[in-house]
Design a protein around this motif. Structure first.
Motif, PDB file in Angstrom:
ATOM      1  N   ARG A  89       0.551  -1.251  -0.062  1.00 41.58           N
ATOM      2  CA  ARG A  89      -0.148   0.038  -0.025  1.00 41.58           C
ATOM      3  C   ARG A  89       0.799   1.209   0.009  1.00 41.58           C
ATOM      4  O   ARG A  89       0.401   2.324   0.369  1.00 41.58           O
ATOM      5  N   VAL A  90       1.998   1.358  -0.552  1.00 41.13           N
ATOM      6  CA  VAL A  90       2.708   2.407  -0.771  1.00 41.13           C
ATOM      7  C   VAL A  90       2.076   3.590  -1.482  1.00 41.13           C
ATOM      8  O   VAL A  90       2.045   4.611  -1.146  1.00 41.13           O
ATOM      9  N   ARG A  91       1.635   2.865  -2.839  1.00 39.29           N
ATOM     10  CA  ARG A  91       1.120   4.119  -3.550  1.00 39.29           C
ATOM     11  C   ARG A  91      -0.093   4.624  -2.830  1.00 39.29           C
ATOM     12  O   ARG A  91      -0.564   5.923  -3.190  1.00 39.29           O
ATOM     13  N   GLU A  92      -1.127   3.806  -2.194  1.00 33.44           N
ATOM     14  CA  GLU A  92      -2.088   4.434  -1.491  1.00 33.44           C
ATOM     15  C   GLU A  92      -1.785   5.431  -0.645  1.00 33.44           C
ATOM     16  O   GLU A  92      -2.509   6.443  -0.452  1.00 33.44           O
ATOM     17  N   LEU A  93      -0.694   5.123   0.146  1.00 36.06           N
ATOM     18  CA  LEU A  93      -0.179   6.159   1.286  1.00 36.06           C
ATOM     19  C   LEU A  93       0.315   7.434   0.580  1.00 36.06           C
ATOM     20  O   LEU A  93      -0.188   8.615   1.091  1.00 36.06           O
ATOM     21  N   PHE A  94       1.149   7.422  -0.428  1.00 35.92           N
ATOM     22  CA  PHE A  94       1.383   8.437  -1.194  1.00 35.92           C
ATOM     23  C   PHE A  94       0.268   9.344  -1.678  1.00 35.92           C
ATOM     24  O   PHE A  94       0.260  10.581  -1.695  1.00 35.92           O
ATOM     25  N   GLN A  95      -0.675   8.646  -2.160  1.00 40.49           N
ATOM     26  CA  GLN A  95      -1.897   9.484  -2.704  1.00 40.49           C
ATOM     27  C   GLN A  95      -2.546  10.195  -1.425  1.00 40.49           C
ATOM     28  O   GLN A  95      -3.210  11.208  -1.843  1.00 40.49           O
ATOM     29  N   ARG A  96      -2.906   9.550  -0.619  1.00 38.52           N
ATOM     30  CA  ARG A  96      -3.527  10.015   0.709  1.00 38.52           C
ATOM     31  C   ARG A  96      -2.664  11.345   1.155  1.00 38.52           C
ATOM     32  O   ARG A  96      -3.163  12.500   1.482  1.00 38.52           O
ATOM     33  N   LEU A  97      -1.378  11.224   1.150  1.00 38.81           N
ATOM     34  CA  LEU A  97      -0.527  12.245   1.645  1.00 38.81           C
ATOM     35  C   LEU A  97      -0.547  13.444   0.597  1.00 38.81           C
ATOM     36  O   LEU A  97      -0.650  14.522   0.990  1.00 38.81           O
ATOM     37  N   ILE A 124       4.471   5.311  -7.770  1.00 41.83           N
ATOM     38  CA  ILE A 124       4.488   6.767  -7.164  1.00 41.83           C
ATOM     39  C   ILE A 124       5.009   7.616  -8.048  1.00 41.83           C
ATOM     40  O   ILE A 124       5.325   9.023  -7.542  1.00 41.83           O
ATOM     41  N   GLU A 125       5.244   7.507  -9.221  1.00 48.04           N
ATOM     42  CA  GLU A 125       5.344   8.585 -10.119  1.00 48.04           C
ATOM     43  C   GLU A 125       4.353   9.771  -9.971  1.00 48.04           C
ATOM     44  O   GLU A 125       3.145   9.621 -10.028  1.00 48.04           O
ATOM     45  N   GLY A 126       4.857  11.036  -9.576  1.00 53.99           N
ATOM     46  CA  GLY A 126       3.769  12.154  -9.493  1.00 53.99           C
ATOM     47  C   GLY A 126       3.455  12.163  -8.377  1.00 53.99           C
ATOM     48  O   GLY A 126       2.412  13.319  -8.240  1.00 53.99           O
ATOM     49  N   LEU A 127       3.648  11.444  -7.392  1.00 52.11           N
ATOM     50  CA  LEU A 127       3.039  11.785  -6.144  1.00 52.11           C
ATOM     51  C   LEU A 127       4.299  12.100  -4.822  1.00 52.11           C
ATOM     52  O   LEU A 127       3.797  11.914  -3.760  1.00 52.11           O
TER      53      LEU A 127
END
Length: 238
Positions: A89-97, A124-127
């Motif tokens: 869930r790295v991508r989801e974490l970065f999206q939330r931040l 996580i490109e762009g995040l």
């Protein structure tokens, strides 16, 4: 209020600590030094400039230090990088931040080629707003150079509104030299005791737990105060 989050990468966002340790162990063996895996693993989180001198003396470093580092780098890219997987869930974490307006920086001692691979792997490109790699620091962790470079790329925010997330005691020690608080993740395999002793003010299992706690928290962040997050009994035994 936390406005900036600086993430270590290896062991924090991607499951790569064992791969790095085995690559170093095999490189050391190639140059005549048989070091137990556990001993090598305990030093992961440092860059080559800090790690190699633990196992070789100055005369040996002068003779083949650079060659050893290059051998290890080639070996890692060829045999171990393809085995690395993202943590949950790295991508989801970065999206939330990102959605909450937090600015994110990646601060890694990895080479830029490896870091770009990890970014693609985690999706996580762009995040994130900034990233730093081995080329951006004169000395690696536990020296603070890599975090100092990340702060500069974020516009030099105050330490009081910036938090580091890392998996190793070396992350916490480096961050503390700049007055930055550290949240430790246990996903890198370092013990809760060692992370706390190095100065981590809070512990979580992995990025997925950090995301869950942020979603459930009514406060600004799960780590909005010393000890706000704590490892479970199961995590303590890691």
């Amino acid at each position: 209020m936390v406005e900036n989050v600086i993430f270590d990468v290896d062991g924090t966002l991607v499951d790569s600590v064992d791969e790095h340790a085995e690559a170093w162990r095999r490189a050391f063996l190639h140059f005549g030094r048989d070091i137990p895996f556990a001993h090598v693993r305990s030093q992961i989180g440092k860059g080559a400039d800090q790690l190699i001198p633990i196992f070789f003396n100055d005369e040996e470093l002068e003779r083949f230090g650079k060659e050893l580092e290059e051998y290890r780098a080639t070996l890692f890219l060829r045999e171990f990088l393809p085995k690395v997987r993202p943590l949950p869930r790295v991508r989801e974490l970065f999206q939330r931040l990102h959605q909450k307006g937090r600015r994110i920086a990646l601060a890694s001692s990895a080479k830029d080629e490896e870091l770009k691979h990890y970014v693609r792997l985690c999706g996580i490109e762009g995040l994130f707003e900034a990233r730093t790699s081995k080329e951006d620091a004169a000395a690696s962790k536990p020296e603070p150079d890599i975090f100092e470079a990340a702060l500069a790329r974020l516009g030099k925010p105050e330490a009081t509104v910036t938090v580091v997330v890392g998996d190793s005691p070396h992350d916490a020690l480096a961050a503390s030299k700049l007055g930055l608080a550290t949240v430790g993740v246990l996903s890198g395999g370092f013990s809760a005791e060692d992370l706390r002793a190095a100065g981590c003010r809070a512990l979580v299992k992995d990025p997925a737990e950090l995301l869950r706690l942020d979603e459930e928290s009514s406060a600004d962040w799960p780590w909005n105060g010393p000890g706000a997050v704590s490892a479970s009994k199961d995590d303590e035994s890691r």
